[in-house]
Design a protein around this motif. Structure first.
Motif, short mmCIF file in Angstrom:
data_model
loop_
_atom_site.label_atom_id
_atom_site.label_comp_id
_atom_site.label_asym_id
_atom_site.label_seq_id
_atom_site.Cartn_x
_atom_site.Cartn_y
_atom_site.Cartn_z
N ARG A 1 6.84 -48.76 -14.04
CA ARG A 1 7.48 -48.85 -12.72
C ARG A 1 8.79 -49.61 -12.81
O ARG A 1 9.79 -49.22 -12.21
CB ARG A 1 6.53 -49.57 -11.75
CG ARG A 1 5.27 -48.83 -11.42
CD ARG A 1 5.45 -47.72 -10.44
NE ARG A 1 5.85 -48.19 -9.13
CZ ARG A 1 6.00 -47.40 -8.08
NH1 ARG A 1 5.82 -46.09 -8.20
NH2 ARG A 1 6.35 -47.89 -6.91
N THR A 2 8.80 -50.70 -13.59
CA THR A 2 10.02 -51.50 -13.74
C THR A 2 11.12 -50.69 -14.41
O THR A 2 12.28 -50.71 -13.97
CB THR A 2 9.72 -52.76 -14.57
OG1 THR A 2 8.69 -53.52 -13.92
CG2 THR A 2 10.96 -53.62 -14.71
N ARG B 1 12.49 -48.01 -11.97
CA ARG B 1 13.40 -48.54 -10.95
C ARG B 1 14.78 -48.81 -11.54
O ARG B 1 15.80 -48.55 -10.90
CB ARG B 1 12.81 -49.82 -10.35
CG ARG B 1 11.69 -49.58 -9.35
CD ARG B 1 11.42 -50.82 -8.52
NE ARG B 1 10.91 -51.91 -9.35
CZ ARG B 1 9.62 -52.15 -9.53
NH1 ARG B 1 8.72 -51.36 -8.97
NH2 ARG B 1 9.23 -53.17 -10.27
N ALA B 2 14.80 -49.32 -12.77
CA ALA B 2 16.08 -49.59 -13.42
C ALA B 2 16.84 -48.29 -13.69
O ALA B 2 18.06 -48.21 -13.50
CB ALA B 2 15.85 -50.34 -14.73
N ARG C 1 16.55 -45.45 -11.99
CA ARG C 1 17.04 -44.91 -10.71
C ARG C 1 18.27 -45.66 -10.24
O ARG C 1 19.20 -45.08 -9.68
CB ARG C 1 15.92 -44.97 -9.66
CG ARG C 1 14.86 -43.92 -9.82
CD ARG C 1 14.09 -43.73 -8.52
NE ARG C 1 13.36 -44.94 -8.18
CZ ARG C 1 12.08 -45.17 -8.52
NH1 ARG C 1 11.44 -44.29 -9.25
NH2 ARG C 1 11.48 -46.28 -8.15
N ALA C 2 18.28 -46.98 -10.46
CA ALA C 2 19.44 -47.78 -10.06
C ALA C 2 20.68 -47.37 -10.87
O ALA C 2 21.78 -47.26 -10.32
CB ALA C 2 19.14 -49.26 -10.26
N MET D 1 9.76 -40.78 -12.80
CA MET D 1 8.71 -41.67 -12.35
C MET D 1 7.82 -41.01 -11.32
O MET D 1 6.60 -41.25 -11.28
CB MET D 1 9.34 -42.95 -11.77
CG MET D 1 8.30 -44.01 -11.40
SD MET D 1 7.23 -44.41 -12.78
CE MET D 1 5.71 -44.77 -11.95
N ASP D 2 8.39 -40.15 -10.45
CA ASP D 2 7.58 -39.45 -9.47
C ASP D 2 6.50 -38.63 -10.16
O ASP D 2 5.35 -38.59 -9.72
CB ASP D 2 8.45 -38.54 -8.60
CG ASP D 2 9.32 -39.34 -7.64
OD1 ASP D 2 9.04 -40.54 -7.47
OD2 ASP D 2 10.28 -38.77 -7.09
#
Length: 323
Positions: free
Chosen positions: A305-306, A309-310, A312-313, A24-25
């Motif tokens: 983005r969503t 985040r998922a 990375r979690a 994502m980065d």
């Protein structure tokens, strides 16, 4: 001590193939770079339209690539950046440059007859073809949400152009042809950005057209009459070089199918420049359609983005479990 050849090899190693899944980065960097690129593309179109009002369109195309080449050659001269003048894929580089000649020529010619917003609205069909080609030739995976957003974007284009309403300008055909051919440019940019330096891609894409078009100039040349006519012609090359640098860098960080819809944000810059420079006032259909286009781009951004985040979690949970 490292030899010059070893340094070159190490530099080449840094330009590795992009991973199958982009972090994502990297996507965020790619998105920002793409937004800068498309804003500068709007400036390029504006200067091209101004330049084509004073000289033939083919001469404007020559200025666009010749000034571009001179500028990049000065910045990335062979003494400071010898790697920028090397390529491991000359045929693909030449094909990309050839596509750029045709697309630029068709676009500049159409700009002689149409408003910038009109030409750009047709160009917004490009991401659809880019996404399809990225699946076929690059093996990129495009989910149903992104396909839905791209379809909605196309609806926005139809709202703007309203095919069948009024008289259809023949120049629209030039833009449609440019879009069909130009989709290959994005695909080649993505593929070459994995192995080629930004310098080589910027230099070759400008040198090839400049060399091809220079012998034709004595037959079509018209001298600009004032500084006000010289400035936009030179500006085409300046904006062309800088915008494509950001465009190439964006493709190093994100997939073509992710970046393609972000090109819709170019419409905002075009609306502003069209009003300020040419006095073009957008219709209600143009504004409604642009809102649909921008909304689809924002949806893709939010969706990515969503998902990130998922991911990375999940990665954090995996690392915590293994620890």
């Amino acid at each position: 001590m490292k030899t010059s050849s070893s340094v070159t090899n190490e530099e080449k190693q840094t330009r590795i193939q992009p991973p199958a899944t982009t972090r994502m980065d990297d996507k965020a960097k790619g998105a920002i770079l793409m937004l800068i690129a498309v804003s500068l593309f709007a400036c390029l179109d504006s200067t091209a339209k101004l330049g084509s009002q004073a000289v033939p369109a083919i001469q404007t195309v020559w200025f666009r690539f010749t000034v571009h080449f001179i500028l990049v050659a000065i910045v990335m001269n062979p003494w400071r950046r010898p790697d920028a003048w090397r390529t491991s894929a000359p045929r693909l580089q030449a094909a990309r440059a050839a596509i750029q000649i045709v697309c630029t020529g068709l676009n500049f010619l159409a700009l002689s007859y149409l408003q910038i917003a009109q030409t750009l609205s047709i160009q917004f069909m490009g991401p659809i073809f880019v996404t399809i080609l990225s699946v076929i030739f690059l093996g990129e995976v495009v989910g149903r949400y992104r396909w839905t957003a791209i379809f909605i974007s196309f609806v926005g284009v139809l709202i703007i152009t309203r095919p069948g309403v009024g008289t259809l300008e023949p120049a629209f055909g030039l833009i449609i042809l440019s879009v069909l051919i130009g989709a290959g440019y994005s695909i080649l940019t993505r593929r070459l950005s994995a192995t080629e330096s930004s310098g080589s891609m910027l230099l070759i894409m400008a040198a090839f057209p400049a060399v091809i078009l220079t012998p034709l100039m004595p037959f079509v040349w018209v001298w600009p009459k004032s500084f006000a006519e010289w400035l936009p012609l030179i500006g085409t090359g300046v904006f062309g070089a800088i915008s494509h640098y950001f465009y190439i860098e964006a493709h190093r960080h994100a997939q073509s199918s992710f970046l393609a819809p972000l090109q819709y944000f170019q419409f905002l810059a075009v609306l502003i420049l069209g009003f300020v420079v040419f006095g073009d006032i957008p219709t209600i259909w143009t504004l409604v359609g642009s809102l649909v286009l921008i909304g689809s781009g924002l949806f893709i951004w939010y969706r990515e983005r969503t998902i990130a985040r998922a991911e990375r979690a999940r990665e954090a949970a995996t690392h915590a479990g293994s620890a």
